[in-house]
Design a protein around this motif. Structure first.
Motif, PDB file in Angstrom:
ATOM      1  N   ALA A  23      27.073  33.036  24.440  1.00 29.47           N
ATOM      2  CA  ALA A  23      28.562  33.763  24.373  1.00 29.47           C
ATOM      3  C   ALA A  23      29.363  33.110  25.361  1.00 29.47           C
ATOM      4  O   ALA A  23      29.078  32.986  26.602  1.00 29.47           O
ATOM      5  CB  ALA A  23      28.229  35.361  24.542  1.00 29.47           C
ATOM      6  N   PRO A  24      30.571  33.213  25.240  1.00 30.72           N
ATOM      7  CA  PRO A  24      31.833  32.622  26.080  1.00 30.72           C
ATOM      8  C   PRO A  24      31.666  33.639  27.372  1.00 30.72           C
ATOM      9  O   PRO A  24      31.560  35.085  27.323  1.00 30.72           O
ATOM     10  CB  PRO A  24      32.680  32.521  25.230  1.00 30.72           C
ATOM     11  CG  PRO A  24      32.767  33.132  24.031  1.00 30.72           C
ATOM     12  CD  PRO A  24      31.241  33.253  23.993  1.00 30.72           C
ATOM     13  N   ILE A  25      32.177  33.145  28.520  1.00 27.28           N
ATOM     14  CA  ILE A  25      32.267  33.931  29.651  1.00 27.28           C
ATOM     15  C   ILE A  25      33.515  34.042  29.892  1.00 27.28           C
ATOM     16  O   ILE A  25      34.264  32.597  30.299  1.00 27.28           O
ATOM     17  CB  ILE A  25      31.388  33.342  30.812  1.00 27.28           C
ATOM     18  CG1 ILE A  25      29.595  33.613  30.457  1.00 27.28           C
ATOM     19  CG2 ILE A  25      31.607  34.200  32.173  1.00 27.28           C
ATOM     20  CD1 ILE A  25      28.981  33.125  31.493  1.00 27.28           C
ATOM     21  N   LYS A  26      34.053  35.274  30.241  1.00 30.96           N
ATOM     22  CA  LYS A  26      35.486  35.150  30.525  1.00 30.96           C
ATOM     23  C   LYS A  26      35.688  35.701  32.005  1.00 30.96           C
ATOM     24  O   LYS A  26      35.245  36.683  32.259  1.00 30.96           O
ATOM     25  CB  LYS A  26      36.449  36.162  29.503  1.00 30.96           C
ATOM     26  CG  LYS A  26      37.695  36.226  30.117  1.00 30.96           C
ATOM     27  CD  LYS A  26      38.446  37.295  29.020  1.00 30.96           C
ATOM     28  CE  LYS A  26      40.025  37.171  29.102  1.00 30.96           C
ATOM     29  NZ  LYS A  26      40.539  38.109  28.165  1.00 30.96           N
ATOM     30  N   LEU A  27      36.280  34.941  32.838  1.00 30.09           N
ATOM     31  CA  LEU A  27      36.233  35.272  34.034  1.00 30.09           C
ATOM     32  C   LEU A  27      37.876  35.766  34.512  1.00 30.09           C
ATOM     33  O   LEU A  27      38.753  35.083  34.036  1.00 30.09           O
ATOM     34  CB  LEU A  27      36.066  33.942  35.146  1.00 30.09           C
ATOM     35  CG  LEU A  27      34.778  33.272  34.843  1.00 30.09           C
ATOM     36  CD1 LEU A  27      34.614  32.075  35.794  1.00 30.09           C
ATOM     37  CD2 LEU A  27      33.703  34.282  35.114  1.00 30.09           C
ATOM     38  N   VAL A  28      37.945  36.772  35.292  1.00 27.96           N
ATOM     39  CA  VAL A  28      39.213  37.238  35.548  1.00 27.96           C
ATOM     40  C   VAL A  28      39.090  37.639  37.078  1.00 27.96           C
ATOM     41  O   VAL A  28      38.178  37.803  37.608  1.00 27.96           O
ATOM     42  CB  VAL A  28      39.699  38.674  34.880  1.00 27.96           C
ATOM     43  CG1 VAL A  28      39.602  38.523  33.173  1.00 27.96           C
ATOM     44  CG2 VAL A  28      38.616  39.610  34.852  1.00 27.96           C
ATOM     45  N   GLN A  29      40.528  37.617  37.697  1.00 30.08           N
ATOM     46  CA  GLN A  29      40.678  37.947  38.957  1.00 30.08           C
ATOM     47  C   GLN A  29      41.602  38.865  39.075  1.00 30.08           C
ATOM     48  O   GLN A  29      42.813  38.889  38.229  1.00 30.08           O
ATOM     49  CB  GLN A  29      40.571  36.806  39.747  1.00 30.08           C
ATOM     50  CG  GLN A  29      41.938  35.888  39.619  1.00 30.08           C
ATOM     51  CD  GLN A  29      41.915  34.779  40.676  1.00 30.08           C
ATOM     52  OE1 GLN A  29      40.678  34.343  41.163  1.00 30.08           O
ATOM     53  NE2 GLN A  29      43.194  34.303  41.149  1.00 30.08           N
ATOM     54  N   ASP A  30      41.928  39.691  40.220  1.00 28.89           N
ATOM     55  CA  ASP A  30      42.966  40.683  40.701  1.00 28.89           C
ATOM     56  C   ASP A  30      43.751  40.162  41.807  1.00 28.89           C
ATOM     57  O   ASP A  30      43.002  39.758  42.797  1.00 28.89           O
ATOM     58  CB  ASP A  30      42.407  42.106  40.922  1.00 28.89           C
ATOM     59  CG  ASP A  30      43.488  43.074  41.242  1.00 28.89           C
ATOM     60  OD1 ASP A  30      45.007  42.460  41.192  1.00 28.89           O
ATOM     61  OD2 ASP A  30      43.069  44.339  41.128  1.00 28.89           O
ATOM     62  N   GLU A  31      44.752  39.624  41.611  1.00 26.31           N
ATOM     63  CA  GLU A  31      45.801  39.048  42.643  1.00 26.31           C
ATOM     64  C   GLU A  31      46.047  39.912  43.652  1.00 26.31           C
ATOM     65  O   GLU A  31      46.686  39.468  44.752  1.00 26.31           O
ATOM     66  CB  GLU A  31      46.951  38.249  42.119  1.00 26.31           C
ATOM     67  CG  GLU A  31      47.682  39.140  41.433  1.00 26.31           C
ATOM     68  CD  GLU A  31      48.971  38.144  40.840  1.00 26.31           C
ATOM     69  OE1 GLU A  31      49.949  38.111  41.258  1.00 26.31           O
ATOM     70  OE2 GLU A  31      48.691  37.723  39.634  1.00 26.31           O
ATOM     71  N   ALA A  32      45.923  41.171  43.861  1.00 28.70           N
ATOM     72  CA  ALA A  32      46.071  42.197  44.560  1.00 28.70           C
ATOM     73  C   ALA A  32      45.164  41.879  46.158  1.00 28.70           C
ATOM     74  O   ALA A  32      45.458  42.837  47.064  1.00 28.70           O
ATOM     75  CB  ALA A  32      46.134  43.480  44.265  1.00 28.70           C
ATOM     76  N   TYR A  33      44.117  41.133  45.949  1.00 26.17           N
ATOM     77  CA  TYR A  33      43.039  41.187  47.079  1.00 26.17           C
ATOM     78  C   TYR A  33      43.178  39.890  47.644  1.00 26.17           C
ATOM     79  O   TYR A  33      42.006  39.155  47.987  1.00 26.17           O
ATOM     80  CB  TYR A  33      41.708  41.323  46.380  1.00 26.17           C
ATOM     81  CG  TYR A  33      41.430  42.952  45.976  1.00 26.17           C
ATOM     82  CD1 TYR A  33      41.450  43.786  46.596  1.00 26.17           C
ATOM     83  CD2 TYR A  33      41.607  43.004  44.569  1.00 26.17           C
ATOM     84  CE1 TYR A  33      41.400  45.250  46.265  1.00 26.17           C
ATOM     85  CE2 TYR A  33      41.713  44.283  44.068  1.00 26.17           C
ATOM     86  CZ  TYR A  33      41.472  45.546  44.872  1.00 26.17           C
ATOM     87  OH  TYR A  33      41.353  46.645  44.540  1.00 26.17           O
ATOM     88  N   ALA A  34      44.227  39.507  48.384  1.00 23.35           N
ATOM     89  CA  ALA A  34      44.226  38.398  48.932  1.00 23.35           C
ATOM     90  C   ALA A  34      43.379  38.493  50.403  1.00 23.35           C
ATOM     91  O   ALA A  34      43.569  39.661  51.066  1.00 23.35           O
ATOM     92  CB  ALA A  34      45.898  38.011  49.444  1.00 23.35           C
ATOM     93  N   PRO A  35      42.809  37.505  50.831  1.00 20.17           N
ATOM     94  CA  PRO A  35      42.823  36.164  50.560  1.00 20.17           C
ATOM     95  C   PRO A  35      41.566  35.739  49.701  1.00 20.17           C
ATOM     96  O   PRO A  35      41.450  34.732  49.488  1.00 20.17           O
ATOM     97  CB  PRO A  35      42.530  35.444  51.800  1.00 20.17           C
ATOM     98  CG  PRO A  35      41.530  36.383  52.504  1.00 20.17           C
ATOM     99  CD  PRO A  35      42.376  37.806  52.336  1.00 20.17           C
ATOM    100  N   TYR A  36      40.974  36.889  48.898  1.00 22.85           N
ATOM    101  CA  TYR A  36      39.997  36.534  48.049  1.00 22.85           C
ATOM    102  C   TYR A  36      40.208  36.328  46.812  1.00 22.85           C
ATOM    103  O   TYR A  36      39.537  35.221  46.240  1.00 22.85           O
ATOM    104  CB  TYR A  36      39.098  38.013  48.017  1.00 22.85           C
ATOM    105  CG  TYR A  36      38.611  38.402  49.482  1.00 22.85           C
ATOM    106  CD1 TYR A  36      37.538  37.840  50.115  1.00 22.85           C
ATOM    107  CD2 TYR A  36      39.091  39.593  49.751  1.00 22.85           C
ATOM    108  CE1 TYR A  36      37.220  38.292  51.470  1.00 22.85           C
ATOM    109  CE2 TYR A  36      38.638  39.993  51.198  1.00 22.85           C
ATOM    110  CZ  TYR A  36      37.853  39.304  51.824  1.00 22.85           C
ATOM    111  OH  TYR A  36      37.488  39.693  53.089  1.00 22.85           O
ATOM    112  N   MET A  37      41.300  36.766  46.287  1.00 25.79           N
ATOM    113  CA  MET A  37      42.029  36.205  45.043  1.00 25.79           C
ATOM    114  C   MET A  37      43.402  36.186  45.151  1.00 25.79           C
ATOM    115  O   MET A  37      44.152  37.104  45.846  1.00 25.79           O
ATOM    116  CB  MET A  37      41.334  37.537  43.855  1.00 25.79           C
ATOM    117  CG  MET A  37      40.184  37.511  43.673  1.00 25.79           C
ATOM    118  SD  MET A  37      39.784  38.837  42.470  1.00 25.79           S
ATOM    119  CE  MET A  37      37.876  39.073  42.898  1.00 25.79           C
ATOM    120  N   GLY A  38      44.139  35.309  44.077  1.00 24.27           N
ATOM    121  CA  GLY A  38      45.406  35.272  44.288  1.00 24.27           C
ATOM    122  C   GLY A  38      45.964  34.380  43.075  1.00 24.27           C
ATOM    123  O   GLY A  38      44.950  33.708  42.638  1.00 24.27           O
TER     124      GLY A  38
END
Length: 62
Positions: A23-38
């Motif tokens: 099954a395909p894997i969909k990766l998402v991130q929340d840009e509110a958690y800098a520097p971890y995600m942006g």
């Protein structure tokens, strides 16, 4: 001896008829958690993006 041949043939047919798809894997991130995600210029940035890039490069064999 004939039983072994029949069992081997049945096993070969069962194995050949089995198809497995991932099954395909969909990766998402929340840009509110800098520097971890942006997000910068439409591209994911941060430590999380670095981890994902590294994992994908190892899986794809780059």
């Amino acid at each position: 001896m004939l039983k072994r041949v029949v069992y081997a043939a049945a096993l070969a047919c069962a194995t050949a008829a089995t198809v497995v798809t991932a099954a395909p894997i969909k990766l998402v991130q929340d840009e509110a958690y800098a520097p971890y995600m942006g997000l910068e210029n439409g591209q994911p940035t941060g430590i999380g993006a670095d981890f994902i890039d590294e994992a994908l490069s190892r899986v794809e064999g780059e």
